[in-house]
Design an enzyme around this catalytic site. Structure first.
Site, short mmCIF file in Angstrom:
data_model
loop_
_atom_site.label_atom_id
_atom_site.label_comp_id
_atom_site.label_asym_id
_atom_site.label_seq_id
_atom_site.Cartn_x
_atom_site.Cartn_y
_atom_site.Cartn_z
N SER A 110 0.69 -1.04 -0.19
CA SER A 110 -0.13 0.29 0.03
C SER A 110 1.10 1.25 0.40
O SER A 110 1.87 1.44 1.17
CB SER A 110 -0.74 -0.06 1.28
OG SER A 110 -1.35 1.53 1.72
N ARG B 61 -0.61 -12.69 -22.69
CA ARG B 61 0.93 -11.80 -22.02
C ARG B 61 1.85 -12.32 -22.28
O ARG B 61 2.89 -11.49 -22.26
CB ARG B 61 0.46 -11.57 -20.52
CG ARG B 61 -1.27 -11.52 -20.12
CD ARG B 61 -0.97 -9.34 -20.35
NE ARG B 61 -2.40 -8.62 -19.48
CZ ARG B 61 -2.79 -7.58 -20.03
NH1 ARG B 61 -1.49 -6.89 -20.79
NH2 ARG B 61 -3.92 -7.48 -19.49
#
Length: 253
Positions: free
Chosen positions: A132, A218
């Site tokens: 975070s 991907r």
């Protein structure tokens, strides 16, 4: 970028203990897994697939059917064991929900927030825990020492002027973040000044079906940006180190 596999599908001790009741599973020393050279993930895959078609209970399948599948050469002539043939057949027939029982957990470190935005478009079968920027403070005087950042090869490999501009931009953004913090702006708002290049760390768990779908979309040559294409290859490498039988599955997508 650093990618490390930190956990993957393993049979429980209780399951191993339950196999002792089947005499055909026990050898003079060890168990049939030693002779079959089957991995725990293969045992789970066999259990999942055969549960759909067998009269045996899921907890019985490895003990009662393992020799048939792991102990015999593939009858389709494509190599491996009958288990490999079964896995190929199920995959080609589209019954890939059975692969969702195999999971892998990775520590993905030092990737950009730009990659994170692309990665989290893959949601079904994926779980994420992300460092975070609200609670991990990115100031120069904080424990982090400031934000790290990812440099694209297109900048690193250009003439020195491109790299100089890029580094100057990162220094300026760090200074802007620090100044906002000095002006009593809370970290959760000061982080708005941080760039897409800012590095982050991710703990990611994904099941095999979802991982193969991710890799197909991907991997290099499919129009993916370099960073997520590199991640796809590193995930493949980590998985096939512990489950080498899966190499052809990545080749096929």
């Amino acid at each position: 970028m650093s990618v490390n596999l930190i956990a993957h599908t393993q049979l429980s001790d209780g399951f191993y203990d339950s196999l002792d009741i089947y005499n055909e599973f026990i050898e003079y020393e060890g168990n049939q897994f030693d002779r079959w050279r089957a991995t725990d993930a293969q045992a789970v895959a066999l259990s999942a697939i055969r549960t759909c078609y067998s009269a045996n209970k899921p907890s019985e399948i490895v003990a009662t059917e393992g020799e048939r599948y792991f102990g015999n050469t593939a009858s389709d002539g494509e190599g491996g064991t009958e288990a490999d043939r079964l896995f190929r057949h199920i995959t080609r027939s589209g019954h890939t929900s059975t692969l969702e029982h195999l999971s892998f957990t990775f520590a993905v470190e030092g990737v950009s927030r730009a990659l994170l935005a692309q990665l989290t478009r893959h949601r079904v079968g994926f779980s994420y825990s992300v460092q975070s920027q609200r609670y991990v403070r990115m100031g120069s005087s904080d424990k982090s020492g400031g934000f790290d950042y990812v440099v694209p090869p297109s900048i690193r490999e250009k003439e020195p002027g491109a790299m100089a501009v890029y580094k100057a931009s990162m220094r300026a953004l760090q200074q802007d973040y620090d100044t906002l913090r000095e002006l009593s702006v809370p970290p959760e708002d000061a982080r708005m000044a941080l760039p897409n290049a800012a590095a982050t760390n991710i703990l990611m768990t994904v099941n095999l079906r979802a991982l193969l779908d991710f890799y197909a979309k991907r991997k290099g040559g499919r129009g993916s940006q370099w960073e997520i294409a590199e991640l796809a290859e590193r995930l493949r490498k980590e998985v096939t180190k512990v489950e080498p039988w899966l190499e052809p599955y990545f080749d096929a997508v």
